[in-house]
Scaffold this active site. Structure first.
Site, short mmCIF file in Angstrom:
data_model
loop_
_atom_site.label_atom_id
_atom_site.label_comp_id
_atom_site.label_asym_id
_atom_site.label_seq_id
_atom_site.Cartn_x
_atom_site.Cartn_y
_atom_site.Cartn_z
N ASN A 13 0.88 -1.17 0.00
CA ASN A 13 0.00 0.00 0.00
C ASN A 13 0.92 1.22 0.00
O ASN A 13 1.49 1.56 1.03
CB ASN A 13 -0.89 -0.02 1.25
N TRP A 14 1.04 1.82 -1.16
CA TRP A 14 1.99 2.94 -1.30
C TRP A 14 1.46 4.21 -0.64
O TRP A 14 2.20 5.18 -0.51
CB TRP A 14 2.28 3.20 -2.78
N LYS A 15 0.19 4.20 -0.25
CA LYS A 15 -0.43 5.38 0.37
C LYS A 15 -0.21 6.62 -0.51
O LYS A 15 -0.19 6.48 -1.73
CB LYS A 15 0.09 5.55 1.80
N HIS A 98 -9.45 1.23 4.76
CA HIS A 98 -8.18 1.42 5.48
C HIS A 98 -8.40 2.36 6.66
O HIS A 98 -9.19 3.30 6.58
CB HIS A 98 -7.12 1.99 4.53
N GLU A 100 -6.75 4.71 7.75
CA GLU A 100 -6.51 6.14 7.45
C GLU A 100 -7.73 6.76 6.79
O GLU A 100 -8.02 7.95 6.99
CB GLU A 100 -5.23 6.28 6.61
N GLU A 170 -5.39 -4.97 10.43
CA GLU A 170 -4.40 -3.92 10.64
C GLU A 170 -4.69 -3.20 11.96
O GLU A 170 -5.51 -2.27 12.00
CB GLU A 170 -4.45 -2.91 9.50
N GLY A 176 2.52 2.28 10.79
CA GLY A 176 3.45 3.39 10.64
C GLY A 176 4.15 3.79 11.93
O GLY A 176 4.79 4.83 12.00
N SER A 216 3.43 -2.23 10.24
CA SER A 216 4.88 -2.31 10.44
C SER A 216 5.45 -3.70 10.13
O SER A 216 6.42 -4.13 10.75
CB SER A 216 5.25 -1.88 11.86
N GLY A 237 2.89 -1.14 4.25
CA GLY A 237 2.97 0.29 3.98
C GLY A 237 4.40 0.70 3.70
O GLY A 237 4.91 0.53 2.59
N GLY A 238 5.07 1.22 4.71
CA GLY A 238 6.40 1.80 4.53
C GLY A 238 7.38 0.91 3.79
O GLY A 238 8.09 1.36 2.87
P1 13P Z 1 3.04 0.31 7.67
O1 13P Z 1 3.57 -0.97 7.09
O2 13P Z 1 3.78 1.52 7.19
O3 13P Z 1 2.91 0.23 9.16
O4 13P Z 1 1.56 0.48 7.10
C1 13P Z 1 0.68 -0.57 7.19
C2 13P Z 1 -0.53 -0.23 6.42
O5 13P Z 1 -1.28 0.65 6.80
C3 13P Z 1 -0.77 -0.95 5.18
O6 13P Z 1 -2.05 -0.66 4.70
#
Ligand code: 13P
Length: 255
Positions: A13-15, A98, A100, A170, A176, A216, A237-238
């Site tokens: 997920n590149w956000k 998600h 967010e 999640e 994050g 994470s 994510g990251g």
């Molecule tokens: P991180 O891997 O950066 O914690 O993000 C997880 C995430 O929200 C994937 O959708």
């Protein structure tokens, strides 16, 4: 073990990261590193990157997805993108719900259900995100909360459509933050999700459902998490923005 019944899926997920030019560069770096994957590999990229990344990934084993979709086909919904628009581009995967989107953009269990249903009815695979806040975990209501999120989101999904749904657990406190759920915590809640699906659709359907962990997940902890009975993949994510780290997670899921 029933784990063998369900495809392992690693999704990035590149956000809100990468301009179209940067996105092409990133996907081109990832492509050779995951070419031998024995799992499904997905990259969910910003809307504006979809067209060019689809082109760049066309000769690869990476499926390209979006990060959200609306529940109507078209209409007066400024700033939204419909499943019909995505499928017309050749995008068949989308993340819905998600944390967010829920936290910052007003998504609720009800709108998440509508988005997931619309995506699935359009023929897409929906990656449904669920998970608790830290206070909710501390209150001891994680299991009920996550089960409720799953039940509401799936209420319009027909049994024959369940193969188009992936659920990602999640925990919001792990996203994050560098805090990861322990493998046991992740497995326990993914098990609750599977039991919830079994209650709605039967055990066989639940045994075939891919459930991811996200929060994470990285090159160092992926193998332990992915070895757990109920953890069939990851939503990353990251680490999905770092080609070598993402590839290491894909390799861990390919074992
Ligand atoms: P991180 O891997 O950066 O914690 O993000 C997880 C995430 O929200 C994937 O959708």
């Amino acid at each position: 073990m029933n784990k063998a019944l369900r495809p392992a899926v690693i999704a990035g997920n590149w956000k809100m990261n990468k301009t179209p030019g940067e996105a092409v560069q990133l996907i081109n770096e990832i492509k050779p590193l995951v070419a031998d994957a024995a799992c499904t590999v997905i990259a969910c990229v910003p809307f504006v990157d979809l067209q060019v990344v689809l082109g760049a990934a066309a000769d690869s084993n990476i499926r390209i997805g979006a990060q959200n979709c609306h529940f109507e086909d078209h209409g007066a919904f400024t700033g939204e993108i419909s499943p019909a628009m995505l499928t017309a581009m050749g995008v068949n995967v989308v993340i819905v719900g998600h944390s967010e989107r829920r936290t910052y953009f007003g998504d609720t269990d009800e709108t998440v259900a509508k988005r997931l249903t619309a995506a699935v009815n359009a023929g897409m695979t929906g990656i449904l995100c669920v998970g608790e806040y830290l206070e909710q975990r501390q209150q001891g209501i994680t299991d009920e909360l996550v089960a409720m999120q799953v039940k509401i989101a799936l209420k319009e999904i027909k049994p024959e459509q369940l193969g188009q749904v992936i659920i990602a657990y999640e925990p919001v406190w792990a996203i994050g933050t560098g805090l990861t759920a322990t493998a046991e915590q992740a497995n326990q809640v993914c098990g609750v999700i599977r039991a919830t699906v079994a209650g709605l659709y039967g055990q066989a359907a639940a045994d075939h459902m891919t459930i991811q962990y996200g929060g994470s997940m990285n090159a160092g902890n992926a193998a332990e998490l992915l070895a757990m009975e109920h953890v069939d993949g990851g939503l990353i994510g990251g680490a999905s923005l770092k080609p070598n780290d993402f590839a290491a997670i894909v390799a861990a899921a390919s074992k």
